[in-house]
Design a protein around this motif. Sequence first.
Motif, PDB file in Angstrom:
ATOM      1  N   ASN A 304      30.737  -9.029   7.346  1.00 39.81           N
ATOM      2  CA  ASN A 304      31.756  -8.085   6.871  1.00 39.81           C
ATOM      3  C   ASN A 304      31.189  -6.773   6.360  1.00 39.81           C
ATOM      4  OD1 ASN A 304      34.073  -9.673   7.369  1.00 39.81           O
ATOM      5  ND2 ASN A 304      33.707 -10.862   5.512  1.00 39.81           N
ATOM      6  N   PHE A 305      29.854  -6.677   6.291  1.00 40.23           N
ATOM      7  CA  PHE A 305      29.215  -5.462   5.776  1.00 40.23           C
ATOM      8  C   PHE A 305      28.053  -5.077   6.688  1.00 40.23           C
ATOM      9  CE2 PHE A 305      31.022  -7.764   2.188  1.00 40.23           C
ATOM     10  CZ  PHE A 305      31.775  -6.778   1.558  1.00 40.23           C
ATOM     11  N   SER A 306      27.713  -3.813   6.701  1.00 44.21           N
ATOM     12  CA  SER A 306      26.608  -3.332   7.526  1.00 44.21           C
ATOM     13  C   SER A 306      25.270  -3.623   6.853  1.00 44.21           C
ATOM     14  CB  SER A 306      26.743  -1.829   7.771  1.00 44.21           C
ATOM     15  OG  SER A 306      26.461  -1.106   6.585  1.00 44.21           O
ATOM     16  N   SER A 307      24.189  -3.477   7.622  1.00 43.21           N
ATOM     17  CA  SER A 307      22.841  -3.680   7.070  1.00 43.21           C
ATOM     18  C   SER A 307      22.483  -2.600   6.071  1.00 43.21           C
ATOM     19  CB  SER A 307      21.809  -3.694   8.213  1.00 43.21           C
ATOM     20  OG  SER A 307      21.924  -2.536   9.022  1.00 43.21           O
ATOM     21  N   GLU A 308      23.180  -1.478   6.072  1.00 50.39           N
ATOM     22  CA  GLU A 308      22.944  -0.428   5.077  1.00 50.39           C
ATOM     23  C   GLU A 308      23.641  -0.738   3.764  1.00 50.39           C
ATOM     24  OE1 GLU A 308      24.048   3.316   6.703  1.00 50.39           O
ATOM     25  OE2 GLU A 308      22.421   3.347   8.187  1.00 50.39           O
ATOM     26  N   GLU A 309      24.781  -1.410   3.834  1.00 50.73           N
ATOM     27  CA  GLU A 309      25.531  -1.743   2.623  1.00 50.73           C
ATOM     28  C   GLU A 309      24.968  -2.953   1.890  1.00 50.73           C
ATOM     29  OE1 GLU A 309      30.145  -0.898   3.266  1.00 50.73           O
ATOM     30  OE2 GLU A 309      29.294  -2.006   4.958  1.00 50.73           O
ATOM     31  N   LEU A 310      24.446  -3.920   2.633  1.00 52.96           N
ATOM     32  CA  LEU A 310      24.099  -5.210   2.036  1.00 52.96           C
ATOM     33  C   LEU A 310      22.970  -5.202   1.007  1.00 52.96           C
ATOM     34  CD1 LEU A 310      24.542  -7.842   4.890  1.00 52.96           C
ATOM     35  CD2 LEU A 310      25.596  -7.862   2.636  1.00 52.96           C
ATOM     36  N   PRO A 311      21.901  -4.420   1.173  1.00 50.10           N
ATOM     37  CA  PRO A 311      20.782  -4.530   0.212  1.00 50.10           C
ATOM     38  C   PRO A 311      21.199  -4.404  -1.245  1.00 50.10           C
ATOM     39  CG  PRO A 311      20.081  -3.274   2.113  1.00 50.10           C
ATOM     40  CD  PRO A 311      21.546  -3.516   2.290  1.00 50.10           C
ATOM     41  N   GLN A 312      22.134  -3.538  -1.562  1.00 51.15           N
ATOM     42  CA  GLN A 312      22.578  -3.362  -2.946  1.00 51.15           C
ATOM     43  C   GLN A 312      23.425  -4.528  -3.439  1.00 51.15           C
ATOM     44  OE1 GLN A 312      25.419  -0.094  -3.278  1.00 51.15           O
ATOM     45  NE2 GLN A 312      26.123  -0.468  -1.165  1.00 51.15           N
ATOM     46  N   MET A 313      23.827  -5.411  -2.520  1.00 48.07           N
ATOM     47  CA  MET A 313      24.720  -6.506  -2.859  1.00 48.07           C
ATOM     48  C   MET A 313      23.995  -7.826  -3.084  1.00 48.07           C
ATOM     49  SD  MET A 313      27.604  -5.673   0.084  1.00 48.07           S
ATOM     50  CE  MET A 313      28.568  -7.123  -0.320  1.00 48.07           C
ATOM     51  N   LEU A 314      22.764  -7.952  -2.608  1.00 51.60           N
ATOM     52  CA  LEU A 314      22.083  -9.242  -2.587  1.00 51.60           C
ATOM     53  C   LEU A 314      21.914  -9.825  -3.981  1.00 51.60           C
ATOM     54  CD1 LEU A 314      19.320  -8.679   0.118  1.00 51.60           C
ATOM     55  CD2 LEU A 314      21.744  -9.265   0.390  1.00 51.60           C
TER      56      LEU A 314
END
Length: 344
Positions: A304-314
């Motif tokens: 549901n999210f791009s590889s650019e969005e995910l790092p801040q979410m982990l």
Amino acid sequence: MSEEALSSLVDRLAAVKTSGVELILVSSGAIAAGLAPLDLSRRPRDLATQQAAASVGQGLLMAKYTQAFSAHGVTVGQVLLTADDLIRRQQYANAFRALNRLLALGVVPIVNENDTVANHEIRFGDNDRLAALVAHLVKADALVLLSDVDAVYDAPPNDGGVRVPDIESDVALSLLDIGTTGGAGLGTGGMATKVEAATMAAEAGIPALVTSTANAAAALAGEDVGTWFAARGGRRSTRMLWLAHLASTRGRLILDPGAVDAVASGVASLLAAGITGLNGSFEAGDAVEITDADGGLVARGLVNFSSEELPQMLGRSTSELGENLGDQYERSVVHVDDLVVVRL
């Protein structure tokens, strides 16, 4: 396929059809049939020439099938499909309706991948997997995959291998030497792809038989030939079959042990809190692999999210993401409805 082999196969299929059995034939050969008219000495490597050869060859192939079946009083119809036709809801419904109407009219549908328009991103990869998806689409009672090898063997036939009559689970299959060359006869006649397609059908609740074209009549008569893959589990949606076996993944999500257990249960969505890392470049909606810390494949899913969005979410909880990044982040990374467990 030679004209003699085609005629022999049609003779066997027509006999079964006239006995009252509904048949769908998934056939390859369009590109090969188009080589000679285009003065091509071998199968082209570039996509555009493959498409051109398919465009020329498909009509020639259908003409041969039409003539051979008509000798038995059987009408055939052509159905060309792309992967998109079986994973998008509207096209799926159209394909289902067309195939079922042809069967109701007493026609034998002859299905092939639409090589003239298919591209590398949306191809089935081979007609064996196409056959497995078509069998699932029409809720077939069984799938028969024909090769030039009469069965799956527990070792190369030339080395004294013995036919495996039944495979009832992935455990049984894993005990075979199933490399792409040598073991279990899988290096001959495209057997590796047939085993993959048979497994794919069996996992979707459709029993599948792998045998030789010479055994087609015996197989359709229910005789003990080839290798049966017993149906197991419930019937998956075609979309989930595509995701499990055919989707081109764009990246990888790496999970902690707790998240691995949750995802492997098959009833939980993947949340950002359980993701420890990621690889690849992908956009929201792309297919990704989901692995444990050692790289072991656990599942595939639509992210549901791009590889650019995910790092801040982990590693962050869903509520924390909502508070700090906004309401649009307060949701699963891969919803359970868009996730298929591949291996526990």
